[in-house]
Design an enzyme around this catalytic site. Structure first.
Site, PDB file in Angstrom:
ATOM      1  N   ARG A 220       3.087  16.222 -33.387  1.00 13.06           N
ATOM      2  CA  ARG A 220       3.650  16.326 -34.732  1.00 13.06           C
ATOM      3  C   ARG A 220       5.034  15.680 -34.745  1.00 13.06           C
ATOM      4  O   ARG A 220       5.829  15.871 -33.822  1.00 13.06           O
ATOM      5  CB  ARG A 220       3.751  17.791 -35.139  1.00 13.06           C
ATOM      6  CG  ARG A 220       4.363  18.013 -36.516  1.00 13.06           C
ATOM      7  CD  ARG A 220       4.663  19.481 -36.770  1.00 13.06           C
ATOM      8  NE  ARG A 220       5.296  19.669 -38.065  1.00 13.06           N
ATOM      9  CZ  ARG A 220       6.110  20.680 -38.369  1.00 13.06           C
ATOM     10  NH1 ARG A 220       6.382  21.605 -37.449  1.00 13.06           N
ATOM     11  NH2 ARG A 220       6.641  20.780 -39.570  1.00 13.06           N
TER      12      ARG A 220
ATOM     13  N   HIS B 164      14.962  30.196 -39.864  1.00 17.17           N
ATOM     14  CA  HIS B 164      13.596  29.680 -39.795  1.00 17.17           C
ATOM     15  C   HIS B 164      13.263  29.262 -38.372  1.00 17.17           C
ATOM     16  O   HIS B 164      14.146  29.115 -37.522  1.00 17.17           O
ATOM     17  CB  HIS B 164      13.414  28.500 -40.749  1.00 17.17           C
ATOM     18  CG  HIS B 164      14.331  27.345 -40.469  1.00 17.17           C
ATOM     19  ND1 HIS B 164      15.672  27.363 -40.795  1.00 17.17           N
ATOM     20  CD2 HIS B 164      14.107  26.128 -39.888  1.00 17.17           C
ATOM     21  CE1 HIS B 164      16.240  26.222 -40.445  1.00 17.17           C
ATOM     22  NE2 HIS B 164      15.305  25.452 -39.879  1.00 17.17           N
TER      23      HIS B 164
END
Length: 737
Positions: free
Chosen positions: A728, A718
């Site tokens: 974030r 990923h």
């Protein structure tokens, strides 16, 4: 010559007494069982306190006829607890017996009242009395007082207690009358010594036909006999049993230092609480607030005496009490500078509903005892203050009706039972050790665990309690109740209340809340509550775990946006915010460099801009969080896999266009990984997310407080998708590496 000359002077009245006694045929003239209405209980009470009312209630329960002497008179009989005295009782009885002296069929039972309860009725008393075949029966004692030099003068007793106790005796009225006619001393002389000298005189003992209740069949003096007596439940009744003599005494006397034991027995006797019917007195003399037009005025005393976790929630819960705010006034003592900001936020909110708020801050430099005296006096000096409700900051009142429940019980002092979660630690003691500290009563565990439910008279309560305002202005009208010798303030209050004869009750009739632990509360962090997962796990969960977490197991709300990628709620908004704040407060972000001294080998192949939990001292908390809250989810979604709940790498990652906007494709060094979103896409940042390349599956709208859980090495390659603007934050753990 002198001795011989004295004998006739002494013998003449004795012969007259013997002649008088011979002329009475009470025993012979009273064949069969004596009717219950021929028993009269006489006691002396110059005032009415809680002990007196308990005595009268027990007498009423068994339908005794009671005559109270000395009501409204000044007590001049000395301090019976600490010195000789009590002669006033004999004088009053002597005067009263003039009315009954000629009633040969009347039986008189004289007893103390402040520290006595009846455990049986008149029929039982009279039956046991008649079996003695004596005209007067005194309570017996294993201790000799007040003059130990008289021991040798007592008749030898082979089985049973040898010495007289004047706290209770029973006899035919003419004999009792003639006995007390012997009294010619002062009110502050000793009644015990008077009766003792009568009993040890062989001629008088014979003339009055006196014996002692050697085996405690009628009277049980507790002093010196605490190891003899137990509580007995049988056939729906509660009794005190003397295990030495296998007897069930009728009048239980908590003489001397045994009043606390009597209070314990009084919680059950006479049938105040039974195993079959529970609490019989809980709804007696109560108040129904729903019928009251004007709610009683309450002073709410709030005490913050040490740094306390979860304080804002404690304060907010006070505002959720189901009680008219216009009937409340606040007294707040805050000893800690650390909590001043919390107090300010609370007061700004509370002042819109509560008109009177008094704050005593750390600048006053008051001791805890001084502050508590001041808070109590705040109510005492206000004639309109009906109740004083004291609450310490370590009490979490989760039941909004707590205050109403306590008021409606209508006790002078009453506390709600609160305990530490999962522990036997509570805000009351059921007994005291000889030095006045904690001792566990027989019923303590049952009360704490709710196996016995009721209202319990206890020697010590703390942390949260309600006191009637009229009690503060009568029995407890002295200001300095929290200072006594070297005792802690709470112990001083309880000691003073006990000495004043004011009963303190604990109620476990409802779930009221719990106690939190203030031990090991480290205030060196920005958000210190985050470290409380061990000390206060329930409060930690309520504050930091998502409200929908339980639905994972009850409503199957776990989502699977990509193959074997599970998505579920885990953190509250507050948890996310505080974790981010803590990391930014620490501020030592790694910068996303390959060389990293924090990890084994010093090299990170796929670096992130992060701070490890270990760096801020959160590692143990985080691993416990994984074991408590992540592991159960793992078992649900990865059936058959049992995680160890261990992770070497636990960290918060910071993504921003200026520092690190994305993360290249990689496998995690874990059996499985959790990835918790700590802020909101669209509000705090744009872009971001995670793409699982093997499945060509992306999750671009992570939810704040929700976690991904996916396999680590081998299957789930990923990458972190680019953040376009904003910042974030995610929390990551590589579990079971």
């Amino acid at each position: 010559m002198g001795d011989r000359g004295a004998r006739p002077g002494r013998l003449m009245p004795m012969l007259a007494l013997l002649s008088w006694a011979a002329g009475l045929g009470v025993a012979e003239e009273t064949p069969g069982r004596i009717p219950a209405d021929k028993l009269l209980v006489i006691t002396v009470a110059t005032k009415e306190n809680d002990g007196f009312h308990r005595f009268m209630n027990s007498a009423k329960y068994f339908n005794y006829t009671v005559k109270v002497l000395g009501q409204g008179q000044e007590w001049r009989g000395g301090d019976g607890m600490n010195s000789i005295g009590g002669g006033q009782k004999v004088r009053l009885l002597k005067e009263a017996m003039e009315h009954y002296a000629s009633q040969e069929d009347l039986v008189i039972l004289f007893t103390e009242c402040f520290d006595v309860v009846f455990a049986g009725g008149p029929e039982e008393v009279l039956k046991k009395f008649q079996k003695t075949n004596h005209k007067i029966v005194f309570a017996a004692d294993g201790l000799l007082w007040p003059d130990k030099r008289l021991a040798d003068k007592y008749p030898v007793v082979h089985i049973g207690k040898r010495y007289l106790n004047s706290g209770g005796f029973i006899g035919y009225a003419p004999y009792i009358s003639r006995l007390v006619q012997q009294w010619n001393l002062q009110d502050n002389d000793d009644d015990q010594l008077f009766y003792t000298k009568v009993y040890i005189d062989p001629l008088k003992r014979e003339a009055f036909n006196i014996t002692l209740d050697h085996k405690c069949k009628i009277f049980q003096a507790l002093n010196g006999a605490t190891d003899e007596v137990v509580l007995k439940f049988e056939n729906g009744k509660s009794r005190v049993k003397n295990t030495f003599y296998e007897t069930l005494p009728v009048a239980i006397n908590g003489n001397g230092p045994t009043k606390i034991l009597l209070n314990y027995f009084g919680n059950y006797v006479p049938n105040s609480w039974t195993q079959e019917n529970g609490c019989a007195l809980c709804d007696v003399d109560t108040i129904d607030l729903s019928t009251v037009d004007v709610p009683p005025k309450v002073t709410l005393g709030v005490f913050i005496e040490q740094p306390t976790p979860f304080l804002p929630r404690f304060l907010n819960l006070l505002l959720t009490l189901d009680y008219p705010k216009e009937a409340l006034q606040l007294f707040i003592h805050n000893k800690e500078v650390y909590h001043e900001k919390d107090i300010k936020v609370f007061v700004d909110k509370a002042k819109h509903d509560i008109s009177s708020i008094k704050i005593v801050g750390p600048e006053e430099n008051l001791s805890q005892a001084e502050a508590r005296n001041m808070g109590m006096d705040f109510c005492r000096q206000d004639e309109k203050c009906d109740y004083y409700f004291s609450v310490d900051a370590d009490v979490v009142l989760t039941n909004p009706r707590t205050l109403k429940f306590l008021i409606e019980q209508n006790r002078k002092i009453i506390a709600p039972l609160v305990t530490r979660h999962g522990k036997l630690w509570s805000n009351f003691w059921g007994a005291l050790s000889p030095d006045g500290y904690y001792a566990r009563s027989e019923d303590y565990v049952d009360i704490v665990q709710g196996n016995r439910v009721g209202i319990w008279n206890v020697p010590y309560m703390a942390n949260v309690y309600l006191i009637q305002g009229k009690t503060l202005r009568s029995e407890m009208n002295e200001r300095n109740y929290f200072v006594r010798d070297k005792l802690d303030p709470d112990m001083a209050l309880c000691r003073n209340a006990r000495d004043m004869g004011v009963f303190m009750y604990i109620s476990n009739r409802h779930e009221f809340g719990r106690l939190i632990s203030t031990a090991n509360y480290n205030t060196s962090h920005l958000n210190n509550d985050f470290w409380q997962i061990f000390e206060n796990p329930v409060d930690w969960k309520e504050k930091y775990i998502n409200r929908d977490y339980s639905k994972i197991f009850t409503e199957n709300i776990v989502e699977q946006p990509c193959p074997d990628v599970f998505w579920f709620p885990i953190f509250s908004e507050r948890a996310c915010d505080e974790l981010v704040e803590e990391m930014e407060h620490y501020g030592k972000w790694s910068g996303g460099k390959h060389h990293d001294s924090r990890i084994s080998g010093g090299y990170e192949n796929v670096p992130t801009d992060d701070i490890h939990m270990k760096q801020i001292g959160l590692e143990n908390v985080w691993l416990h969080f994984i074991r408590e809250f992540i592991a159960p989810v793992t078992l649900k979604v990865f059936a058959g896999y049992y995680t160890k709940g261990f992770a070497l790498l636990n960290f918060v990652v910071k993504y921003s266009p200026e520092r690190q906007r994305s993360l290249r494709p990689h496998h995690d060094a874990s059996t499985f990984t959790i990835n918790i979103a700590l802020n909101n896409v669209g509000e705090d940042f744009q872009g971001g997310g995670c793409k699982f390349l093997r499945y060509n599956c992306s999750i671009e709208s992570p939810r704040k407080g929700w976690s991904f859980m996916h396999p680590g090495r081998l299957t789930h390659l990923h990458e972190g998708l680019p953040v376009k603007n904003g910042t974030r934050y995610i929390a990551v753990s590589f579990i079971d590496p």
